[in-house]
Design an enzyme around this catalytic site. Structure first.
Site, PDB file in Angstrom:
ATOM      1  N   ARG A 153      21.305  47.599  12.785  1.00 53.47           N
ATOM      2  CA  ARG A 153      20.297  47.859  11.747  1.00 53.47           C
ATOM      3  C   ARG A 153      19.646  49.216  11.936  1.00 53.47           C
ATOM      4  O   ARG A 153      19.036  49.471  12.977  1.00 53.47           O
ATOM      5  CB  ARG A 153      19.213  46.786  11.772  1.00 53.47           C
ATOM      6  CG  ARG A 153      19.699  45.431  11.329  1.00 53.47           C
ATOM      7  CD  ARG A 153      18.638  44.369  11.590  1.00 53.47           C
ATOM      8  NE  ARG A 153      19.250  43.058  11.690  1.00 53.47           N
ATOM      9  CZ  ARG A 153      19.242  42.150  10.716  1.00 53.47           C
ATOM     10  NH1 ARG A 153      18.647  42.406   9.585  1.00 53.47           N
ATOM     11  NH2 ARG A 153      19.821  40.981  10.885  1.00 53.47           N
ATOM     12  N   SER A 201      17.236  19.434   5.665  1.00 59.87           N
ATOM     13  CA  SER A 201      17.072  20.860   5.438  1.00 59.87           C
ATOM     14  C   SER A 201      18.281  21.429   4.694  1.00 59.87           C
ATOM     15  O   SER A 201      19.429  21.197   5.091  1.00 59.87           O
ATOM     16  CB  SER A 201      16.918  21.532   6.819  1.00 59.87           C
ATOM     17  OG  SER A 201      16.890  22.928   6.707  1.00 59.87           O
ATOM     18  N   SER A 222      16.941  33.866  -1.534  1.00 61.82           N
ATOM     19  CA  SER A 222      16.712  35.308  -1.607  1.00 61.82           C
ATOM     20  C   SER A 222      17.971  36.147  -1.668  1.00 61.82           C
ATOM     21  O   SER A 222      17.950  37.238  -2.216  1.00 61.82           O
ATOM     22  CB  SER A 222      15.881  35.752  -0.411  1.00 61.82           C
ATOM     23  OG  SER A 222      16.612  35.566   0.783  1.00 61.82           O
ATOM     24  N   THR A 239       4.486  33.495   0.325  1.00 63.86           N
ATOM     25  CA  THR A 239       4.112  34.715   1.036  1.00 63.86           C
ATOM     26  C   THR A 239       3.149  35.528   0.180  1.00 63.86           C
ATOM     27  O   THR A 239       3.148  35.406  -1.051  1.00 63.86           O
ATOM     28  CB  THR A 239       5.356  35.570   1.357  1.00 63.86           C
ATOM     29  OG1 THR A 239       4.947  36.691   2.148  1.00 63.86           O
ATOM     30  CG2 THR A 239       6.036  36.100   0.115  1.00 63.86           C
ATOM     31  N   LYS A 279       5.340  39.720  -0.737  1.00 67.15           N
ATOM     32  CA  LYS A 279       6.426  40.133  -1.637  1.00 67.15           C
ATOM     33  C   LYS A 279       5.832  40.402  -3.023  1.00 67.15           C
ATOM     34  O   LYS A 279       5.297  41.479  -3.248  1.00 67.15           O
ATOM     35  CB  LYS A 279       7.547  39.103  -1.616  1.00 67.15           C
ATOM     36  CG  LYS A 279       8.145  38.970  -0.189  1.00 67.15           C
ATOM     37  CD  LYS A 279       9.392  38.150  -0.129  1.00 67.15           C
ATOM     38  CE  LYS A 279       9.771  37.748   1.288  1.00 67.15           C
ATOM     39  NZ  LYS A 279      10.336  38.816   2.094  1.00 67.15           N
ATOM     40  N   THR A 309      -4.647  35.870  16.037  1.00 69.73           N
ATOM     41  CA  THR A 309      -5.739  36.563  15.344  1.00 69.73           C
ATOM     42  C   THR A 309      -5.498  36.537  13.838  1.00 69.73           C
ATOM     43  O   THR A 309      -4.383  36.745  13.366  1.00 69.73           O
ATOM     44  CB  THR A 309      -5.830  38.027  15.844  1.00 69.73           C
ATOM     45  OG1 THR A 309      -6.105  37.986  17.241  1.00 69.73           O
ATOM     46  CG2 THR A 309      -6.918  38.796  15.125  1.00 69.73           C
ATOM     47  N   THR A 336      22.479  37.631   8.027  1.00 70.74           N
ATOM     48  CA  THR A 336      21.637  37.340   6.854  1.00 70.74           C
ATOM     49  C   THR A 336      22.466  36.651   5.770  1.00 70.74           C
ATOM     50  O   THR A 336      21.981  35.759   5.065  1.00 70.74           O
ATOM     51  CB  THR A 336      21.014  38.643   6.320  1.00 70.74           C
ATOM     52  OG1 THR A 336      20.379  39.314   7.414  1.00 70.74           O
ATOM     53  CG2 THR A 336      20.000  38.372   5.231  1.00 70.74           C
TER      54      THR A 336
HETATM   55  N1  PMP Z   1      10.948  32.449   3.452  1.00 72.92           N
HETATM   56  C1  PMP Z   1      11.903  33.180   2.838  1.00 72.92           C
HETATM   57  C2  PMP Z   1      12.862  32.495   1.961  1.00 72.92           C
HETATM   58  C3  PMP Z   1      11.967  34.567   3.052  1.00 72.92           C
HETATM   59  O1  PMP Z   1      12.919  35.290   2.456  1.00 72.92           O
HETATM   60  C4  PMP Z   1      11.015  35.181   3.901  1.00 72.92           C
HETATM   61  C5  PMP Z   1      10.996  36.688   4.147  1.00 72.92           C
HETATM   62  N2  PMP Z   1      12.166  37.352   4.110  1.00 72.92           N
HETATM   63  C6  PMP Z   1      10.057  34.376   4.509  1.00 72.92           C
HETATM   64  C7  PMP Z   1      10.042  33.022   4.272  1.00 72.92           C
HETATM   65  C8  PMP Z   1       9.036  34.960   5.421  1.00 72.92           C
HETATM   66  O2  PMP Z   1       8.000  35.538   4.677  1.00 72.92           O
HETATM   67  P1  PMP Z   1       7.205  36.781   5.262  1.00 72.92           P
HETATM   68  O3  PMP Z   1       8.013  38.009   4.940  1.00 72.92           O
HETATM   69  O4  PMP Z   1       5.879  36.745   4.580  1.00 72.92           O
HETATM   70  O5  PMP Z   1       7.084  36.566   6.734  1.00 72.92           O
END
Ligand code: PMP
Length: 410
Positions: free
Chosen positions: A30, A142, A194, A248, A251, A281, A366
């Site tokens: 990467r 899952s 995603s 989140t 995004k 924190t 990924t």
């Molecule tokens: N769930 C999915 C499906 C994601 O794609 C991501 C981030 N790539 C997360 C959770 C994690 O979210 P964050 O980037 O806010 O840590």
């Protein structure tokens, strides 16, 4: 070897470096691109050497990270509340913006309560591991394509898990039927996935889960802010009741942080037992204030969501016109398939260096090997000229790399 080490000391760097060499050999190492994202310029940005690029792979899906209301709220919070939260939530870290943000998120999802975490990853890890630990004998079912953060949470929970084939209702039904009706169970899945941009059959999964007395847990990370009334996500769009919604703030909301929303007792249990929440924190006040401004703005405005969908359609159409292998899906994510890690890297490099277009290559782990791709994320701020430039540049790169295009007849 430093003088203080004995000859028996393992060569730690060599052991670790071997793993990195494997990544390099496979074209999967990467490289981070340093970007200067200037307010008001998005999707334009500057590279470290000052060269301009158009960003086509940001998860700031609506450009809210540059929105004046969000930036102003963050600047005001820094002035009025200072830089950091000063502690964990339990020990002096709970501020007015955190409390207001959680109330806003609970209202957005029509839930009794919400809890904010430092990231969506932390939210998934903390929530799923805690639920698994607190519910006696709980099995988590899952989806096979669930995000790494959900998998980590399920693993850390230490309880039984069953993985159902991606979006496969029959397989889920089969696995549910093997479990005693009275045993606690959670069906954990996403709404918009995603990397492929496909959407789960949410209603059918929820009905199946209910029929088997299972809790439903949905990750709407790639949907909140973007779909449904006020940006409440795809389940809300489709009118499906889900027990736990995870999202989140980093995004579509353009800031950072994550959350879960659910019943008051469930959220209180996570608040009270989740290590990843308790011992960390809290988000800086400015982050909470910015996220709150963003959630509020998108609850009251459909304009960004509508423009986003239209731009995604326009981008998809322009790429298809060039015969580029766009994966079809019902969401805003536009995957263009390459199928090889080194070629994917080469395409990304050529786009960047020769066309001023930044699209990070997406490689294994990924996505599965052989499905390497460029994952394109249009935003409302990509205009017609940017789309035309992208389509032309991709066509040129595809031809230069000998990748297949199938131009449709006019
Ligand atoms: N769930 C999915 C499906 C994601 O794609 C991501 C981030 N790539 C997360 C959770 C994690 O979210 P964050 O980037 O806010 O840590």
């Amino acid at each position: 070897m430093p003088a203080t080490m004995s000859p028996k000391t393992p060569d730690y760097d060599a052991l670790l470096g071997a793993h990195l060499d494997t990544l390099r050999a496979e074209g999967r190492y990467r490289h981070f691109l340093t970007l200067h994202r200037q307010p008001g310029a998005f999707p334009g940005a500057l590279r470290a050497d000052g060269r301009p690029v158009t960003v086509w792979c940001s998860n700031d899906y609506l450009g809210m990270g540059q929105h004046p209301a969000v930036r102003d709220a963050m600047i005001a919070a820094i002035r009025e509340d200072g830089a950091g939260a000063g502690g964990t939530r339990n020990i002096s870290g709970t501020g007015r913006h955190h409390v207001a943000l959680e109330a806003e998120l609970a209202a957005l999802h029509g839930k009794q309560a919400a809890l904010v975490f430092t990231s969506g990853y932390a939210a998934n890890e903390a929530a799923l591991s805690t639920l698994a630990r607190l519910l006696p004998g709980c099995t988590i079912l899952s989806d096979a394509d669930n995000h790494a953060s959900m998998i980590a949470g399920i693993r850390h929970g230490g309880g039984p898990k069953r993985v159902f084939r991606h979006n496969d209702l029959a397989h889920l039904a089969e696995l549910l039927a093997e479990l005693p009706p009275e045993a606690p169970k959670i069906v954990a899945f996403e709404s918009v996935y995603s990397m492929d941009g496909d959407i789960a059959p949410i209603r059918a999964i929820a009905e199946l889960a209910r029929a088997h007395n299972a809790l439903t847990y949905i990750d709407e990370v790639h949907a909140v802010g973007l779909y449904g009334p006020g940006g409440a996500g795809v389940a809300a769009r489709d009118g499906v009741e889900i027990d736990v919604v995870e999202g989140t703030l980093g995004k579509a909301y353009g800031v950072g942080g994550g959350y879960v929303a659910g019943s008051a007792t469930l959220v209180d249990a996570i608040r009270s037992f989740a290590s990843g929440f308790i011992f960390s924190t809290t988000l800086a006040p400015a982050i909470a204030a910015g996220a709150l401004a963003s959630v509020r703005h998108l609850r009251g405005s459909d304009a960004e969501r509508t423009a986003h969908q239209e731009r995604a359609r326009a981008t998809r159409a322009a790429l298809r016109d060039q015969g580029l292998p766009v994966m079809e899906n019902p969401s805003h994510i536009v995957p263009v398939m390459v199928g090889d890690a080194a070629l994917c890297r080469a395409a990304s490099d050529m786009l960047l260096d020769e066309h001023g277009i930044y699209i990070q290559p997406i490689n294994h782990p990924t996505v599965p090997r052989g499905t390497e791709r460029l994952r394109i994320t249009p935003t409302p701020l990509h205009d017609d000229a940017a789309i035309a430039h992208l389509a032309g540049a991709l066509a040129t790169v595809w031809d230069r790399l000998g990748l297949r295009r199938q131009k449709l007849a006019a």
